[in-house]
Design a protein around this motif. Sequence first.
Motif, PDB file in Angstrom:
ATOM      1  N   PRO A   3       0.820  -1.222   0.000  1.00 35.15           N
ATOM      2  CA  PRO A   3       0.000   0.000   0.000  1.00 35.15           C
ATOM      3  C   PRO A   3       0.846   1.261   0.000  1.00 35.15           C
ATOM      4  CG  PRO A   3      -0.144  -1.124   2.124  1.00 35.15           C
ATOM      5  CD  PRO A   3       0.646  -2.009   1.220  1.00 35.15           C
ATOM      6  N   ALA A   4       0.283   2.324  -0.576  1.00 33.43           N
ATOM      7  CA  ALA A   4       0.877   3.658  -0.493  1.00 33.43           C
ATOM      8  C   ALA A   4       0.429   4.298   0.809  1.00 33.43           C
ATOM      9  CB  ALA A   4       0.427   4.503  -1.679  1.00 33.43           C
ATOM     10  N   THR A   5       1.017   5.439   1.142  1.00 31.39           N
ATOM     11  CA  THR A   5       0.571   6.175   2.326  1.00 31.39           C
ATOM     12  C   THR A   5      -0.866   6.635   2.099  1.00 31.39           C
ATOM     13  OG1 THR A   5       2.818   6.932   2.744  1.00 31.39           O
ATOM     14  CG2 THR A   5       1.032   8.137   3.829  1.00 31.39           C
ATOM     15  N   SER A  30      -2.285  -3.589  -3.991  1.00 35.04           N
ATOM     16  CA  SER A  30      -2.957  -4.688  -4.688  1.00 35.04           C
ATOM     17  C   SER A  30      -2.498  -5.980  -4.047  1.00 35.04           C
ATOM     18  CB  SER A  30      -2.586  -4.678  -6.176  1.00 35.04           C
ATOM     19  OG  SER A  30      -3.234  -5.738  -6.836  1.00 35.04           O
ATOM     20  N   PRO A  31      -3.376  -6.768  -3.440  1.00 36.61           N
ATOM     21  CA  PRO A  31      -4.837  -6.584  -3.370  1.00 36.61           C
ATOM     22  C   PRO A  31      -5.217  -5.314  -2.596  1.00 36.61           C
ATOM     23  CG  PRO A  31      -4.107  -8.266  -1.817  1.00 36.61           C
ATOM     24  CD  PRO A  31      -2.917  -7.928  -2.668  1.00 36.61           C
ATOM     25  N   ALA A  86      -3.192   1.584   6.502  1.00 36.33           N
ATOM     26  CA  ALA A  86      -3.615   0.740   5.383  1.00 36.33           C
ATOM     27  C   ALA A  86      -2.679  -0.462   5.309  1.00 36.33           C
ATOM     28  CB  ALA A  86      -3.550   1.525   4.069  1.00 36.33           C
ATOM     29  N   SER A  87      -3.265  -1.642   5.170  1.00 37.02           N
ATOM     30  CA  SER A  87      -2.436  -2.841   5.030  1.00 37.02           C
ATOM     31  C   SER A  87      -3.144  -3.843   4.125  1.00 37.02           C
ATOM     32  CB  SER A  87      -2.149  -3.469   6.393  1.00 37.02           C
ATOM     33  OG  SER A  87      -3.359  -3.812   7.029  1.00 37.02           O
ATOM     34  N   ASN A  88      -2.359  -4.573   3.336  1.00 38.18           N
ATOM     35  CA  ASN A  88      -2.941  -5.608   2.470  1.00 38.18           C
ATOM     36  C   ASN A  88      -2.141  -6.900   2.531  1.00 38.18           C
ATOM     37  OD1 ASN A  88      -0.658  -4.935   1.060  1.00 38.18           O
ATOM     38  ND2 ASN A  88      -1.690  -4.491  -0.874  1.00 38.18           N
ATOM     39  N   GLY A  89      -1.281  -7.012   3.559  1.00 32.94           N
ATOM     40  CA  GLY A  89      -0.517  -8.240   3.724  1.00 32.94           C
ATOM     41  C   GLY A  89       0.754  -8.273   2.894  1.00 32.94           C
ATOM     42  N   ILE A  90       1.022  -7.219   2.135  1.00 33.46           N
ATOM     43  CA  ILE A  90       2.222  -7.156   1.306  1.00 33.46           C
ATOM     44  C   ILE A  90       3.035  -5.943   1.744  1.00 33.46           C
ATOM     45  CG2 ILE A  90       3.121  -6.832  -1.040  1.00 33.46           C
ATOM     46  CD1 ILE A  90       0.494  -8.180  -2.000  1.00 33.46           C
ATOM     47  N   GLY A  91       4.301  -6.163   2.017  1.00 34.49           N
ATOM     48  CA  GLY A  91       5.140  -5.044   2.423  1.00 34.49           C
ATOM     49  C   GLY A  91       4.696  -4.475   3.763  1.00 34.49           C
TER      50      GLY A  91
END
Length: 103
Positions: A3-5, A30-31, A86-91
Amino acid sequence: VAPATPVCEVPNSAMTGTVVQLSCKETEGSPPSEYQWYKNGVALLEKTGTGSARAANITYTMNKKSGILLFNTVTKNDTGEYFCEASNGIGLSQKCSVKRMQV
């Protein structure tokens, strides 16, 4: 994609008893990201306005998918410093800057 900031929209001030909406959004993850709101550094519980929320004197609903934190009737107790993550499990998860809301 991590995610971006996120961009957070928090009103500087609100009148007691009014409806107040705080929003949080980022478009690069993404996701798609899920959003978590914090008040004074403490994670807010996800509540949907059911009976248990009323018992705990919680006056808001938080939608992790849309990033919307909605107060049906704000009170002086809702004054504080808010930010969202914000979080999507990546990075790494990303946070917006803290903004104070005065009720």
